[in-house]
Design a protein around this motif. Structure first.
Motif, PDB file in Angstrom:
ATOM      1  N   ALA A   1     -93.087  26.661  24.097  1.00 43.96           N
ATOM      2  CA  ALA A   1     -93.748  27.844  23.530  1.00 43.96           C
ATOM      3  C   ALA A   1     -94.247  27.604  22.108  1.00 43.96           C
ATOM      4  CB  ALA A   1     -92.784  29.030  23.544  1.00 43.96           C
ATOM      5  N   ALA A   2     -94.033  26.408  21.572  1.00 47.14           N
ATOM      6  CA  ALA A   2     -94.449  26.124  20.186  1.00 47.14           C
ATOM      7  C   ALA A   2     -95.961  26.224  20.038  1.00 47.14           C
ATOM      8  CB  ALA A   2     -93.975  24.731  19.784  1.00 47.14           C
ATOM      9  N   ARG A   3     -96.370  26.505  18.834  1.00 44.19           N
ATOM     10  CA  ARG A   3     -97.802  26.589  18.525  1.00 44.19           C
ATOM     11  C   ARG A   3     -98.109  25.787  17.264  1.00 44.19           C
ATOM     12  NH1 ARG A   3    -101.082  30.227  21.104  1.00 44.19           N
ATOM     13  NH2 ARG A   3    -100.064  31.531  22.679  1.00 44.19           N
ATOM     14  N   ASP A   4     -98.889  24.740  17.441  1.00 45.07           N
ATOM     15  CA  ASP A   4     -99.392  23.916  16.338  1.00 45.07           C
ATOM     16  C   ASP A   4     -98.276  23.416  15.421  1.00 45.07           C
ATOM     17  OD1 ASP A   4    -101.533  22.608  15.255  1.00 45.07           O
ATOM     18  OD2 ASP A   4    -102.075  24.219  13.877  1.00 45.07           O
ATOM     19  N   VAL A   5     -97.175  22.983  16.009  1.00 48.24           N
ATOM     20  CA  VAL A   5     -96.057  22.457  15.234  1.00 48.24           C
ATOM     21  C   VAL A   5     -96.341  21.014  14.839  1.00 48.24           C
ATOM     22  CG1 VAL A   5     -93.639  21.720  15.392  1.00 48.24           C
ATOM     23  CG2 VAL A   5     -94.318  23.974  16.222  1.00 48.24           C
ATOM     24  N   ASP A   6     -96.128  20.690  13.568  1.00 52.43           N
ATOM     25  CA  ASP A   6     -96.217  19.310  13.108  1.00 52.43           C
ATOM     26  C   ASP A   6     -94.839  18.681  13.301  1.00 52.43           C
ATOM     27  OD1 ASP A   6     -96.472  16.873  11.789  1.00 52.43           O
ATOM     28  OD2 ASP A   6     -97.662  17.708  10.155  1.00 52.43           O
ATOM     29  N   VAL A   7     -94.724  17.710  14.214  1.00 54.81           N
ATOM     30  CA  VAL A   7     -93.414  17.137  14.522  1.00 54.81           C
ATOM     31  C   VAL A   7     -92.823  16.396  13.330  1.00 54.81           C
ATOM     32  CG1 VAL A   7     -93.994  16.926  16.971  1.00 54.81           C
ATOM     33  CG2 VAL A   7     -94.379  14.978  15.452  1.00 54.81           C
ATOM     34  N   ARG A   8     -93.650  16.064  12.349  1.00 53.27           N
ATOM     35  CA  ARG A   8     -93.153  15.349  11.170  1.00 53.27           C
ATOM     36  C   ARG A   8     -92.544  16.290  10.141  1.00 53.27           C
ATOM     37  NH1 ARG A   8     -99.011  12.843  10.289  1.00 53.27           N
ATOM     38  NH2 ARG A   8     -99.354  15.081  10.590  1.00 53.27           N
ATOM     39  N   GLY A   9     -92.654  17.604  10.380  1.00 52.53           N
ATOM     40  CA  GLY A   9     -92.242  18.571   9.360  1.00 52.53           C
ATOM     41  C   GLY A   9     -90.837  19.104   9.502  1.00 52.53           C
ATOM     42  N   GLY A  10     -90.051  18.582  10.442  1.00 52.99           N
ATOM     43  CA  GLY A  10     -88.680  19.037  10.565  1.00 52.99           C
ATOM     44  C   GLY A  10     -88.518  20.398  11.219  1.00 52.99           C
TER      45      GLY A  10
END
Length: 369
Positions: free
Chosen positions: A244-253
């Motif tokens: 369900a995530a939206r535009d999550v930057d995987v590098r951002g914790g």
């Protein structure tokens, strides 16, 4: 003596030209430094074995490169080939036929509730192919002007949502001479522009689930449908991401994305749901310490891009597939140190067989279960 001096002068000019070319000839990638972990080698759960050696084979009739293999709702075995053909056959390889010709290169596919194939074609985008082989493009961009450059792997959720990976937002196989060249450019650059996308099949509207991946590759759903497992080829790891995530930057914790497995001994490719909760992973090549040693040396990686591709430090052939549970624990590991079956990209499991995917094999390899 004069001739010798002239010869030395010409040699010096040629050498200077080669050095100038290696250092300054323009290339499309702009490599960046990244913190590569020390390669673990084949230890622990991945201790060397020969369980993948001496595969039985299914003939492909002159086609090659069964990058992705899966069973359809009709009980037939489907395989996506380098030629752009998708083959259909019985489980034992008999009654083989061409199901579809996309004109591109399908790298992954799944089937929806209506029995249609949903295919990620690296050259074209996200395709829907009817049971009769009729094809249409479902999605080739995010929004109005953000193209899907490198559709790679796909999985269809129970609610119909189509999740797929866009391996690189920088390098399109259609533009850069094929999937191999585009992947080399992306992985050596390490700009981490790969992403996970979600498409509504009714409208074709596509959104970004997560981004910041170095060559986003295989994708699979958790058993409850709430999470996605995603292979990040360029950094040797597998992620677990909230569907369900939206535009999550995987590098951002973000709590919606965590690295499930890190520092794999090779480059992860396809992810496939197996039996009894297993998820199968293919490692198409082992890591090469020389490549990892260049992680903090972007200039030298740029020099590599000016060399013939055969000179790249890609690692020796080595067959390897393994299965994990949903917590990332390795529950099965099969290897062939000889690499007789080239570039093992994944595995498809049935009650009585394990089919092995390959980037370049001229047959489908399989083992009895």
């Amino acid at each position: 003596m004069r001739f010798l001096r002239k010869l030395v002068g010409i040699a010096a000019l040629v050498l200077a030209g080669i050095v100038a070319w290696l250092c300054f000839w323009p290339v499309p990638a702009e490599p960046v430094a990244w913190p590569a972990p020390t390669p673990p080698g084949y230890v622990g759960a991945h201790a060397p074995n020969t369980r993948l050696a001496d595969l039985r084979t299914i003939d492909l009739g002159g086609d090659f490169g069964p990058e992705h293999i899966a069973f359809g709702p009709d009980g037939k075995l489907y395989a996506a080939m380098t030629s752009g053909n998708v083959l259909r056959m019985d489980a034992d390889g008999t009654n083989r036929e061409i199901f579809a010709k996309t004109g591109g290169r399908v790298l992954g596919f799944d089937f929806d509730a209506e029995g249609r194939m949903v295919a990620a074609d690296a050259m074209i985008g996200l395709l829907v192919i009817s049971a009769e082989g009729r094809m249409r493009v479902l999605a080739d961009r995010v929004g109005a002007d953000d193209p899907v450059r490198y559709a790679n792997s796909v999985v269809v959720a129970a609610d119909g949502t189509i999740y797929f990976t866009d391996a690189s937002a920088r390098f399109s196989p259609a533009q850069w001479g094929g999937t191999y060249e585009a992947s080399v450019l992306d992985i050596l650059e390490q700009a981490a522009t790969g992403r996970v996308l979600a498409c509504d099949p009714a409208t074709g509207n596509t959104r970004v689930v997560a981004h910041g991946l170095s060559f986003a590759n295989g994708i699979a759903l958790s058993s409850d449908g709430r999470a996605l497992f995603v292979a990040e080829t360029g950094r040797y790891r597998i992620w677990k991401i909230d569907a369900a995530a939206r535009d999550v930057d995987v590098r951002g914790g973000s709590p919606q994305a965590r690295a499930l497995i890190e520092n794999l001994p090779g480059y992860p490719d396809n992810l496939m749901r197996g039996r009894d909760g297993r998820v199968w992973v293919g490692l198409f090549r082992p890591r090469n310490p020389a490549a990892d040693a260049l992680a903090q040396r972007p200039f030298l990686r740029k020099v590599l891009l000016r060399l013939p591709r055969a000179m790249l430090p890609t690692g020796a052939p080595y067959g390897h597939v393994f299965a994990i549970d949903e917590d990332g624990r390795v529950v099965e590991d099969l290897q062939d140190p000889r690499g007789a079956y080239p570039e093992t990209t994944g595995a498809t499991e049935t009650a009585d067989r394990l089919y092995i995917h390959s980037l370049h094999a001229r047959v489908i390899g399989w083992l009895p279960r």
